[in-house]
Design a protein around this motif. Structure first.
Motif: not given
Length: 118
Positions: A35-57
């Motif tokens: 999941w990513f998000r982008q607010a007006p006038g701001r860079e896109r930000e990585e919010v959360a990731t789920l990897d192949k092994d199920g790990s999350t960041t």
């Protein structure tokens, strides 16, 4: 061709909750999703990731408030958002990679808008 479709965005008051969903047309190898998000006038930000092994960041700004998960078939990605803040207002995108998350994301959805009022 992999297609992603987000839903669940909306307008909520600060402190509220939302559940975002992202349907992926095909993900036979359970590749990285995020999941990513982008607010007006701001860079896109990585919010959360789920990897192949199920790990999350999670981004530091959302830790403890956001939870990302997948269904068992790995064709739907969820983002549970609690204790929403006005600064969470952004367009939220889901993305899928071709393999592990370290190799980046190849496919993107159109986004779903989240607006938080104080």
């Amino acid at each position: 061709q992999v297609q992603l479709l987000e839903s669940g965005g909306g307008s909520v008051q600060a402190g509220g909750s939302l559940r975002l969903s992202c349907g992926i047309s095909v993900n036979p190898w359970g590749n990285c999703m995020g999941w990513f998000r982008q607010a007006p006038g701001r860079e896109r930000e990585e919010v959360a990731t789920l990897d192949k092994d199920g790990s999350t960041t999670y981004a530091d700004s959302v830790k403890g408030r956001f939870t990302a998960s997948q269904d068992s078939a790995k064709t739907t990605l969820y983002l549970y958002i609690n204790s929403l803040k006005p600064e969470d207002t952004a367009m939220y995108y889901c993305a899928a990679g071709g393999s592990w998350c370290l190799y980046g994301f190849k496919y993107w959805g159109q986004g779903t808008q989240v607006t938080v009022s104080s």
